[in-house]
Design a protein around this motif. Structure first.
Motif, PDB file in Angstrom:
ATOM      1  N   THR A  76       0.806  -1.221   0.000  1.00 49.93           N
ATOM      2  CA  THR A  76       0.000   0.000   0.000  1.00 49.93           C
ATOM      3  C   THR A  76       0.842   1.276   0.000  1.00 49.93           C
ATOM      4  O   THR A  76       0.321   2.346  -0.312  1.00 49.93           O
ATOM      5  CB  THR A  76      -0.938   0.035   1.215  1.00 49.93           C
ATOM      6  N   ILE A  77       2.125   1.183   0.334  1.00 51.48           N
ATOM      7  CA  ILE A  77       2.966   2.392   0.381  1.00 51.48           C
ATOM      8  C   ILE A  77       2.988   3.140  -0.950  1.00 51.48           C
ATOM      9  O   ILE A  77       2.844   4.370  -0.975  1.00 51.48           O
ATOM     10  CB  ILE A  77       4.398   2.034   0.838  1.00 51.48           C
ATOM     11  N   PRO A  78       3.152   2.464  -2.109  1.00 52.70           N
ATOM     12  CA  PRO A  78       3.189   3.231  -3.369  1.00 52.70           C
ATOM     13  C   PRO A  78       1.924   4.041  -3.604  1.00 52.70           C
ATOM     14  O   PRO A  78       1.998   5.216  -4.005  1.00 52.70           O
ATOM     15  CB  PRO A  78       3.363   2.139  -4.433  1.00 52.70           C
ATOM     16  N   GLY A  79       0.759   3.454  -3.343  1.00 53.00           N
ATOM     17  CA  GLY A  79      -0.478   4.201  -3.538  1.00 53.00           C
ATOM     18  C   GLY A  79      -0.660   5.309  -2.528  1.00 53.00           C
ATOM     19  O   GLY A  79      -1.174   6.390  -2.850  1.00 53.00           O
ATOM     20  N   ALA A  80      -0.218   5.061  -1.305  1.00 52.65           N
ATOM     21  CA  ALA A  80      -0.401   6.053  -0.240  1.00 52.65           C
ATOM     22  C   ALA A  80       0.474   7.275  -0.429  1.00 52.65           C
ATOM     23  O   ALA A  80       0.174   8.345   0.115  1.00 52.65           O
ATOM     24  CB  ALA A  80      -0.125   5.416   1.118  1.00 52.65           C
ATOM     25  N   THR A  81       1.565   7.148  -1.182  1.00 54.67           N
ATOM     26  CA  THR A  81       2.504   8.268  -1.349  1.00 54.67           C
ATOM     27  C   THR A  81       2.304   9.031  -2.654  1.00 54.67           C
ATOM     28  O   THR A  81       3.054   9.959  -2.936  1.00 54.67           O
ATOM     29  CB  THR A  81       3.953   7.761  -1.283  1.00 54.67           C
ATOM     30  N   ARG A  82       1.333   8.649  -3.462  1.00 59.97           N
ATOM     31  CA  ARG A  82       1.084   9.377  -4.705  1.00 59.97           C
ATOM     32  C   ARG A  82       0.557  10.773  -4.391  1.00 59.97           C
ATOM     33  O   ARG A  82      -0.167  10.947  -3.418  1.00 59.97           O
ATOM     34  CB  ARG A  82       0.084   8.607  -5.575  1.00 59.97           C
ATOM     35  N   PRO A  83       0.884  11.756  -5.230  1.00 59.15           N
ATOM     36  CA  PRO A  83       1.641  11.681  -6.490  1.00 59.15           C
ATOM     37  C   PRO A  83       3.156  11.784  -6.302  1.00 59.15           C
ATOM     38  O   PRO A  83       3.872  11.900  -7.290  1.00 59.15           O
ATOM     39  CB  PRO A  83       1.116  12.895  -7.259  1.00 59.15           C
ATOM     40  N   ARG A  84       3.632  11.801  -5.085  1.00 56.24           N
ATOM     41  CA  ARG A  84       5.079  11.893  -4.842  1.00 56.24           C
ATOM     42  C   ARG A  84       5.680  10.494  -4.867  1.00 56.24           C
ATOM     43  O   ARG A  84       5.881   9.871  -3.824  1.00 56.24           O
ATOM     44  CB  ARG A  84       5.350  12.595  -3.516  1.00 56.24           C
ATOM     45  N   GLY A  85       5.952  10.002  -6.076  1.00 58.37           N
ATOM     46  CA  GLY A  85       6.460   8.645  -6.206  1.00 58.37           C
ATOM     47  C   GLY A  85       7.783   8.425  -5.494  1.00 58.37           C
ATOM     48  O   GLY A  85       8.059   7.328  -4.998  1.00 58.37           O
ATOM     49  N   TRP A  86       8.600   9.463  -5.419  1.00 60.99           N
ATOM     50  CA  TRP A  86       9.906   9.333  -4.760  1.00 60.99           C
ATOM     51  C   TRP A  86       9.756   9.003  -3.282  1.00 60.99           C
ATOM     52  O   TRP A  86      10.626   8.349  -2.700  1.00 60.99           O
ATOM     53  CB  TRP A  86      10.705  10.626  -4.914  1.00 60.99           C
ATOM     54  N   LEU A  87       8.654   9.439  -2.679  1.00 61.09           N
ATOM     55  CA  LEU A  87       8.455   9.205  -1.250  1.00 61.09           C
ATOM     56  C   LEU A  87       8.276   7.726  -0.951  1.00 61.09           C
ATOM     57  O   LEU A  87       8.656   7.241   0.119  1.00 61.09           O
ATOM     58  CB  LEU A  87       7.235   9.994  -0.776  1.00 61.09           C
ATOM     59  N   SER A  88       7.731   6.991  -1.907  1.00 61.06           N
ATOM     60  CA  SER A  88       7.560   5.552  -1.724  1.00 61.06           C
ATOM     61  C   SER A  88       8.897   4.851  -1.578  1.00 61.06           C
ATOM     62  O   SER A  88       9.040   3.893  -0.811  1.00 61.06           O
ATOM     63  CB  SER A  88       6.788   4.965  -2.905  1.00 61.06           C
ATOM     64  N   MET A  89       9.919   5.335  -2.308  1.00 55.47           N
ATOM     65  CA  MET A  89      11.227   4.697  -2.241  1.00 55.47           C
ATOM     66  C   MET A  89      11.920   4.925  -0.900  1.00 55.47           C
ATOM     67  O   MET A  89      12.806   4.169  -0.522  1.00 55.47           O
ATOM     68  CB  MET A  89      12.126   5.200  -3.365  1.00 55.47           C
ATOM     69  N   VAL A  90      11.525   5.977  -0.183  1.00 49.30           N
ATOM     70  CA  VAL A  90      12.100   6.199   1.136  1.00 49.30           C
ATOM     71  C   VAL A  90      11.706   5.076   2.090  1.00 49.30           C
ATOM     72  O   VAL A  90      12.545   4.517   2.802  1.00 49.30           O
ATOM     73  CB  VAL A  90      11.653   7.563   1.709  1.00 49.30           C
ATOM     74  N   PHE A  91      10.434   4.720   2.075  1.00 51.30           N
ATOM     75  CA  PHE A  91       9.893   3.825   3.089  1.00 51.30           C
ATOM     76  C   PHE A  91       9.720   2.381   2.629  1.00 51.30           C
ATOM     77  O   PHE A  91       9.452   1.512   3.451  1.00 51.30           O
ATOM     78  CB  PHE A  91       8.545   4.364   3.590  1.00 51.30           C
ATOM     79  N   SER A  92       9.841   2.133   1.340  1.00 54.88           N
ATOM     80  CA  SER A  92       9.656   0.770   0.843  1.00 54.88           C
ATOM     81  C   SER A  92      10.935   0.259   0.191  1.00 54.88           C
ATOM     82  O   SER A  92      11.383   0.818  -0.820  1.00 54.88           O
ATOM     83  CB  SER A  92       8.513   0.720  -0.171  1.00 54.88           C
TER      84      SER A  92
END
Length: 420
Positions: free
Chosen positions: A171-187
């Motif tokens: 769920t992290i990628p969807g929860a961090t949209r539209p900031r896709g880079w933020l998903s890479m921090v936590f996942s």
């Protein structure tokens, strides 16, 4: 201390958990799209990171299962009455779980390396960083699981935590949209499923992920060794600071791995003899397989004047678009690991084919017909309609006198050069 650690490894869930992770990880490598990581070391370690989607929840569950041991054994009051501090008593458990889980992850990489070590000669430093971040993710997972298992020592905690961990990663990628880079921090798994031959992971990305995962591991450790609520609240400080620092370090762009190209991996490495045959550095170990086929193709092409006298690998990347250098005396060929058994006709065809981004020049059927006339056998193609059309044009060429057929082939070659 080493004796105590050895005893803890044998008597705790550490060894069994590590063996399960190793078995699951190795099975995922070899049973799910082995071709995706068979190119080289970066592709292997990125695939390992992708499979943390299952391994990280398993590490959480293993830690939680081990964390409830004192409650299950009814020794909490007994241990509390001893003069040894909680942190000292917890050290062997923390060390045993961390050591075995990390070693299992590294052995998973060794199991994959067995398949590629014969041809993967290019080992970028970035691959070591990607591996280190993956190991740190499992370390944080197992220590966090230990803390949760100790605080919630129920039978259902371990499986529930595994499901929650899997759900969180998904769920992290969807929860961090539209900031896709933020998903890479936590996942640790984000964007790891797109490795082509020249993909890399930038150092700042690995650094940001290491900061976050290291902070998560420290928080798990502190929660596991703490006794009172004040210490448990204070244990949340590292993860908060780590998140803030990781967000600062992470580049703020949405396509971080897909658009990252390892230019060193793209560099051409050539065989020493003439005629010159070159492949990208990441495929250097395949030169012994490619050189004989490339030189056979050049011998075939030499029947027509003005054809290529060298063969280079087509190292074009499309995200971002970085085309391979084009020259009239060079035949470009795409090299895929595991698909180098029949390169000779592909190289001959490439001499009569127009570039990818060119609207002029011959269509594929003409290119196939010309190439296979020189080769001396019926054209083949993946698309049935193109193959049928190419066969018809090839048959027309065979009916012509040799000089006239050669003239038509020369014209097709000239047409292919319009964009070069």
């Amino acid at each position: 201390m080493s004796r105590v650690l050895g005893i803890e490894i044998r008597r705790s869930a550490a060894l069994g958990s590590a063996l399960i992770l190793l078995a699951v990880g190795t099975a995922l490598l070899y049973l799910v799209q082995e071709a995706e990581w068979s190119t080289g070391w970066m592709q292997l370690v990125m695939s390992q990171r992708l499979y943390l989607a299952l391994l990280w929840p398993l590490a959480l569950a293993a830690g939680a299962w081990q964390g409830r041991r004192e409650k299950q054994s009814n020794v909490i009051e007994l241990f509390a009455s001893t003069p040894r501090p909680r942190a000292q008593r917890a050290a062997p458990t923390l060390g045993a779980m961390a050591l075995t889980i990390v070693v299992a992850y590294l052995l998973m990489g060794v199991a994959g390396a067995v398949s590629i070590i014969g041809h993967a000669t290019y080992l970028p430093v970035a691959a070591l960083a990607v591996t280190a971040v993956g190991a740190l993710a499992l370390l944080g997972g197992v220590w966090l699981g230990l803390a949760v298992g100790r605080m919630l020592p129920w039978l259902v905690t371990a499986p529930a935590l595994a499901v929650a961990g899997l759900g969180l990663l998904l769920t992290i990628p969807g929860a961090t949209r539209p900031r896709g880079w933020l998903s890479m921090v936590f996942s640790p798994i984000d964007e790891m499923n797109m490795p082509d031959a020249y993909t890399t992971v930038a150092g700042r990305i690995s650094a940001a992920q290491a900061i976050w995962l290291g902070a998560l591991a420290i928080t798990g450790l502190l929660l596991f060794v703490s006794d009172g609520w004040r210490l448990r609240v204070a244990a949340l400080l590292p993860v908060a600071l780590g998140a803030a620092l990781a967000i600062t370090v992470m580049p703020h762009q949405n396509r971080l791995v897909v658009d990252s190209v390892d230019l060193a991996a793209k560099e051409l490495v050539c065989a020493p003899d003439e005629p010159r045959v070159c492949v990208s550095r990441v495929h250097e170990g395949l030169l012994p397989e490619i050189v004989p086929q490339a030189r056979e193709a050049l011998t075939i092409l030499a029947k027509v004047p003005g054809t290529p006298t060298r063969v280079h690998e087509d190292n074009t990347t499309y995200l971002p678009y970085l085309p391979a250098p084009i020259s009239a005396d060079v035949a470009l060929v795409t090299v895929d690991t595991g698909k180098t058994a029949d390169l000779t006709p592909k190289i001959v065809v490439s001499a009569f084919a127009r570039p990818y981004d060119c609207d002029k020049g011959p269509d594929l059927a003409d290119s196939l017909a010309a190439a296979y006339w020189l080769i001396g056998r019926e054209p083949v193609a993946e698309a049935p309609d193109i193959a049928a059309d190419a066969v018809l044009r090839w048959q027309e060429l065979r009916k012509l006198p040799t000089e006239e057929a050669a003239a038509r082939i020369t014209a097709i070659r000239a047409s292919a050069l319009e964009c070069k």
